[in-house]
Design a protein around this motif. Structure first.
Motif, PDB file in Angstrom:
ATOM      1  N   LYS A  98       0.787  -0.870   0.004  1.00  0.00           N
ATOM      2  CA  LYS A  98       0.161  -0.219  -0.083  1.00  0.00           C
ATOM      3  C   LYS A  98       1.004   1.299   0.093  1.00  0.00           C
ATOM      4  CE  LYS A  98      -3.693   2.508   2.444  1.00  0.00           C
ATOM      5  NZ  LYS A  98      -4.858   2.025   3.856  1.00  0.00           N
ATOM      6  N   CYS A  99       1.713   1.595   1.012  1.00  0.00           N
ATOM      7  CA  CYS A  99       2.489   2.669   1.413  1.00  0.00           C
ATOM      8  C   CYS A  99       3.849   2.707   0.627  1.00  0.00           C
ATOM      9  CB  CYS A  99       2.851   3.292   2.497  1.00  0.00           C
ATOM     10  SG  CYS A  99       3.988   2.191   3.606  1.00  0.00           S
ATOM     11  N   CYS A 103      -1.621  10.679  -3.202  1.00  0.00           N
ATOM     12  CA  CYS A 103      -2.624   9.367  -3.555  1.00  0.00           C
ATOM     13  C   CYS A 103      -4.121  10.397  -2.697  1.00  0.00           C
ATOM     14  CB  CYS A 103      -2.764   8.182  -2.428  1.00  0.00           C
ATOM     15  SG  CYS A 103      -2.101   8.708  -0.930  1.00  0.00           S
ATOM     16  N   TYR A 104      -4.334  11.678  -2.553  1.00  0.00           N
ATOM     17  CA  TYR A 104      -4.553  12.117  -1.805  1.00  0.00           C
ATOM     18  C   TYR A 104      -6.602  12.669  -3.314  1.00  0.00           C
ATOM     19  CZ  TYR A 104      -7.771  16.310   0.650  1.00  0.00           C
ATOM     20  OH  TYR A 104      -8.613  17.495   0.665  1.00  0.00           O
ATOM     21  N   ILE A 132       2.278   4.155  -9.778  1.00  0.00           N
ATOM     22  CA  ILE A 132       2.554   4.479  -8.878  1.00  0.00           C
ATOM     23  C   ILE A 132       2.036   3.502  -7.416  1.00  0.00           C
ATOM     24  CG2 ILE A 132       3.992   6.295  -9.024  1.00  0.00           C
ATOM     25  CD1 ILE A 132       1.700   7.803  -7.930  1.00  0.00           C
ATOM     26  N   LEU A 133       1.041   2.850  -8.077  1.00  0.00           N
ATOM     27  CA  LEU A 133      -0.206   1.970  -6.477  1.00  0.00           C
ATOM     28  C   LEU A 133      -0.544   3.162  -6.144  1.00  0.00           C
ATOM     29  CD1 LEU A 133       2.267  -0.850  -6.563  1.00  0.00           C
ATOM     30  CD2 LEU A 133      -0.304  -0.907  -7.762  1.00  0.00           C
ATOM     31  N   CYS A 134      -1.161   4.604  -6.779  1.00  0.00           N
ATOM     32  CA  CYS A 134      -1.745   5.380  -5.277  1.00  0.00           C
ATOM     33  C   CYS A 134      -3.566   5.350  -4.549  1.00  0.00           C
ATOM     34  CB  CYS A 134      -1.541   6.602  -5.921  1.00  0.00           C
ATOM     35  SG  CYS A 134      -2.905   6.695  -6.846  1.00  0.00           S
ATOM     36  N   GLY A 186       3.432  -6.648  -1.753  1.00  0.00           N
ATOM     37  CA  GLY A 186       4.843  -6.295  -1.535  1.00  0.00           C
ATOM     38  C   GLY A 186       5.075  -5.477  -3.370  1.00  0.00           C
ATOM     39  N   TYR A 187       6.387  -5.459  -3.539  1.00  0.00           N
ATOM     40  CA  TYR A 187       6.459  -5.313  -4.767  1.00  0.00           C
ATOM     41  C   TYR A 187       5.841  -5.348  -5.721  1.00  0.00           C
ATOM     42  CZ  TYR A 187       9.442  -2.796  -7.815  1.00  0.00           C
ATOM     43  OH  TYR A 187      10.241  -1.623  -9.109  1.00  0.00           O
ATOM     44  N   ASP A 188       5.504  -6.716  -5.921  1.00  0.00           N
ATOM     45  CA  ASP A 188       4.757  -7.264  -7.177  1.00  0.00           C
ATOM     46  C   ASP A 188       3.286  -6.657  -6.724  1.00  0.00           C
ATOM     47  OD1 ASP A 188       6.537  -8.554  -7.436  1.00  0.00           O
ATOM     48  OD2 ASP A 188       6.142 -10.213  -6.379  1.00  0.00           O
ATOM     49  N   THR A 189       2.611  -5.727  -6.443  1.00  0.00           N
ATOM     50  CA  THR A 189       1.727  -4.979  -6.135  1.00  0.00           C
ATOM     51  C   THR A 189       0.964  -4.264  -7.467  1.00  0.00           C
ATOM     52  OG1 THR A 189       2.069  -5.069  -4.511  1.00  0.00           O
ATOM     53  CG2 THR A 189       0.355  -3.928  -5.048  1.00  0.00           C
ATOM     54  N   LYS A 190      -0.331  -4.914  -7.798  1.00  0.00           N
ATOM     55  CA  LYS A 190      -0.633  -3.513  -9.623  1.00  0.00           C
ATOM     56  C   LYS A 190      -2.617  -4.351  -9.192  1.00  0.00           C
ATOM     57  CE  LYS A 190      -0.296  -8.517 -11.755  1.00  0.00           C
ATOM     58  NZ  LYS A 190      -0.895  -9.398 -12.988  1.00  0.00           N
TER      59      LYS A 190
END
Lengths: 529, 315
Positions: free
Chosen positions: A388-389, B36-37, B149-151, B173-177
């Motif tokens: 998430k962050c 992300c805001y 950027i996965l916001c 983790g880093y693989d998040t998409k």
């Protein structure tokens, strides 16, 4: 309907049955005051509160639990104490959260008690995920009723009528035994509607986690129970105010709940007489690693590390030198040998850069490479970051890449400083506890074992002789030229005439160690350096 | 709502107590960077760029999610804050393709803007990069996960319309998409091409494909128009270059406006001088179609023609 008398009667009838069974088994001492403790040297220095029934009662029998005063505290409180008084006692006991952060349980309860709402929730965090930790598992599997009782007491105190136990699915026995325990408690009338005729309702349901470490973080756990992706929430409100489905919610750890009934049975003063002023009571540790006698130990807070490792754990395996102990799991820190007399309590551990955490305690000997250990724990956090962050998702990944580089012998001047700087940002800018503590293994090892990092980077050596990429197998002048090593070498990189000293071609060597094993023990000419 | 007085960067201000620090700072014209805001979306505090230092607190706090409190003394530009922001931005840049020269988002990309503001550059490294996962299946939206950027703004805006909820996070983790439904392409998924996600994406991870190569953000002029297809009146920007209207771009939905493909196509047909052919999704496939069919006008036109014989339109 269950009454107090009936509860007493069950105890009276069943207690002799339990005692007879235990006497036959012979592994316990039954004291005059009614307490039953496991015998044997391993338990002598331990004080068991959370684990007091583990290994003694049959977890599948509610009668066994009742025979050891189980549910007596809950029943007694229902009749004899107001909710405010229970919370006051809880606060006075200063029981601190055993999940790791050490937040005072009484204060948490008081917060939820304060808000008036049509529904409040009690959650038990049983998503134990630290590598090498099995404290909660042991309690859930061996004494599930004490967790139910702790939750019921809390539920009554704060005004919650529904409880959830969030337990990881990888603990199938715990799940099974909890199910049985809940079923039994409901059948007897300890859980359900109008408990003991007091009008208090309390029910407990299980929720299974699916193996995400981050779901042990309170808000991520709540998201998961709500059926969403397990990602921590930003804390605009405390969960005791707005938690599960935006209702006041208490989340306590398994071990914390296990302490609750005992505190009310034996009293606040008794509890505070154990442990230290700021950290009363005991803590369960999973003592593992290179220690002679590994296992679960429950000791009073404030016991020096040395006593735990040596007096209970029997010291380091195979007589090797003690190097460090890692406490607090992947978020914890490495404590070096010179600090082995540190008392184990929340404040003392924080002072030296580690944490209590959920109670992992990994002993390391002289052959453990501290850089590699930091890499191991960070590898776990990188794998378990929820994504998430940014500081946690991207930062820990880059940190791991730096550590990989160092361990593989490709470290560069400035890498240590880069790691320290990155750790600072990850710690201060991450959203949840996982990210905020992820760098601890790295920062503490850099702090206490900086020379090892420097040896890897500047001298391309691993002082502990553990990082394969930095090792060199070498044949000393003790060589008698028997040729056994050359025969054993799978890549044929050892040359030398018979009866003359052999030489390893370092360029070709794959560092498998076959030569060292082949060299006759009497000669021992092959060394690792 | 009670008022509180706080100090931000040495300036005092009295604001309602339900404001976030970021909102209060805005009133003082103090800009706090945030990826992300979005005032229209749930606060998630994921990018960590809006961190500030509050006197008396050891930790940095995200200004989007921290409410103001009486007497708060906030520093939005301290050395510690700037260092954290720079690190966060650099971490994002380290995973981001160096494609600003031809990226459609260039000029209105927030990552680019903040990198400029904080003096950061792409840098060469041997570490991991996001895998190239370019989804070109939709004729309307280009989804480039490498730039993401996965916001999570796209996920949140998509979820605001209850029957959509197409986008979600996958892996960890880093693989998040970000994926559509069960990791399907935009074409196969239940995406209705409303472009809500495109309007909120701060970078070039989700772009309007019908804009590609036509005009850059700093070129030409633009005019805001309201869609007349339904009562919501969603807003669109008509982009003009060399006296030609070249594209229609959806504006971020506000006040419960849903945005929809039909409304956008309708506006496109009305304003764009040379509109491209429209597409319809039929059975999980995009097919080129006529404007009449895309806008559902075939039967209307037939009926009008039929009626026109009986009732000649009044002049």
């Amino acid at each position: 309907m269950l009454t107090l008398d009936k509860l007493q009667q069950i105890k009276k009838e069943h207690r002799p049955v339990l005692e007879a069974r235990l006497r036959e088994a012979g592994n316990v001492d039954i004291h005059e005051d009614g307490s039953i403790v496991l015998n044997g040297d391993y338990y002598k220095k331990q004080v068991r509160i959370a684990l007091k029934n583990c290994g003694i009662i049959n977890p599948g029998s509610i009668e066994d639990y009742i025979s050891v005063d189980g549910y007596s505290a809950f029943a007694n409180l229902l009749f004899n104490k107001s909710r405010a008084d229970i919370i006051e006692d809880m606060t006075a006991s200063n029981l601190r959260g055993r999940g790791g952060a050490g937040f005072p349980t009484g204060r948490k309860w008081a917060e939820a008690f304060k808000y008036d709402d049509d529904q409040k929730y009690m959650i038990c965090n049983a998503d134990e995920g630290d590598p090498g930790a099995f404290m909660d598992r042991s309690i859930l599997e061996n004494d599930p009723h004490c967790v139910l009782e702790g939750m019921a007491i809390g539920g009554y105190a704060v005004g919650a009528t529904q409880g959830f136990i969030y337990v990881r699915a990888e603990y199938p026995i715990a799940v099974k035994r909890l199910k049985i325990a809940i079923e039994q408690a409901k059948e007897l009338g300890i859980l359900g509607k109008n408990i003991l005729g007091t009008g208090f309702d309390f029910d407990i349901e299980l929720r299974l986690g699916s193996g995400a470490f981050v779901c042990g973080e309170g808000t991520a756990l709540i998201e998961s129970i709500e059926g969403k992706r397990g990602m921590p929430r930003t804390k605009i409100h405390r969960t005791a105010h707005k938690g599960l489905w935006q209702k006041p919610t208490i989340i306590n750890n398994v071990e914390t709940y296990a302490n609750v009934p005992v505190i009310f049975q034996r009293g606040v003063d008794w509890f505070r007489s154990i442990g230290t002023e700021k950290s009363p009571g005991t803590k369960v540790f999973a003592l593992v690693g290179k220690v002679e006698k590994a296992g679960l130990v429950e000791v009073p807070m404030g016991m020096p590390l040395r006593e735990i490792v040596y007096d209970i754990g029997g010291g380091v395996q195979n007589g090797k030198a003690f190097k460090a102990v890692q406490t607090g799991g992947p978020s914890g820190g490495c404590i070096p040998a010179e600090l082995i007399d540190t008392p184990v309590d929340f404040e003392s551990l924080a002072k030296i850069g580690s944490i209590m955490g959920s109670g992992g305690m990994v002993v390391m000997d002289e052959n453990t490479c501290m850089v590699d250990i930091a890499r191991f724990f960070l590898d776990f956090t990188v794998e378990e970051s929820c994504g998430k962050c940014v500081p946690c998702r991207e930062g820990t990944k880059r940190m791991l890449e730096l550590l990989d580089k160092v361990v593989e012998g490709n470290g560069e001047e400035g890498d240590i400083e880069r790691m320290v700087s990155l750790a600072d940002t990850i710690t201060s800018a991450s959203l949840c506890g996982l990210g905020q503590t992820a760098s601890n293994p790295v920062t503490t090892t850099i702090h206490y074992f900086r020379n090892e990092y420097e040896a890897h980077i500047k001298d391309h050596k691993c002082p502990a002789g553990s990082c394969a990429a930095l090792l060199e197998y070498f044949i000393t002048d003790k060589c008698i030229g028997c040729g056994k090593c050359a025969k054993a070498c799978p890549v044929s990189c050892i040359s030398g005439k018979l009866k003359e000293r052999h030489v390893i071609d370092q360029e070709q060597c794959i560092k498998c160690g076959a030569c060292m094993e082949a060299c006759p023990p009497k000669v021992s000419a092959v060394i690792k350096r | 709502m009670a008022n509180v007085t706080i100090t931000i960067d040495g300036k005092n201000i009295t604001v309602p107590s339900d404001l976030s620090i970021l909102e209060a700072a805005k009133k003082l014209d103090i800009e706090i960077p945030a990826l992300c805001y979005d005032p229209e979306l749930e606060i998630v505090a994921a990018c960590r760029l809006c961190v500030v230092e509050i006197e008396g607190s050891n930790k940095l706090q995200t200004s989007c999610s921290t409410r103001v409190k009486e007497g708060m003394n906030i520093n939005t530009k301290s050395e510690r804050v700037v260092k954290a922001r720079k690190d966060v931005l650099q971490l994002l840049l380290d995973s981001h393709p160096n494609d600003c020269l031809t990226c459609q988002k260039s000029g209105e990309c927030y990552l680019q803007k903040y990198a400029y503001d904080y003096g950061l550059k792409f840098r060469e490294h041997n570490g991991a990069m996001r895998p190239e996962l370019l989804d070109t299946s939709s004729p309307y939206i280009l989804k480039d996960n490498a730039k993401c950027i996965l916001c999570g703004k796209c996920v949140r805006t998509c979820a605001q319309v209850s029957d959509r909820k197409v986008l979600s996070f996958a892996e960890r983790g880093y693989d998040t998409k970000i994926v559509c439904d069960a990791d399907q392409t935009m074409e196969e998924s239940s995406c209705v091409s409303c472009n809500r996600c495109v309007t909120v994406c701060p970078v070039g991870a989700l772009v309007d494909k019908r804009l590609l190569g036509k005009i850059r953000s700093w070129e030409g002029t633009s005019k805001v128009v309201s869609c007349k297809s339904c009562q919501y009146g969603c807003e669109f920007e008509v982009k003009s270059k060399d006296i030609n209207n070249v594209a229609v771009v959806a504006r971020p939905p506000a006040n419960g406006r849903p945005l929809c493909l039909k409304g956008r196509l309708n506006t496109e047909l009305l304003y764009v001088d040379n509109p491209e052919e429209p597409y319809r999704k039929i059975g999980g496939k995009f097919v080129e179609t006529s404007w009449e069919k895309a806008l559902g006008l075939t039967e209307v036109i037939e009926k009008l023609e039929k009626l026109g014989k009986k009732y000649p339109p009044s002049k």
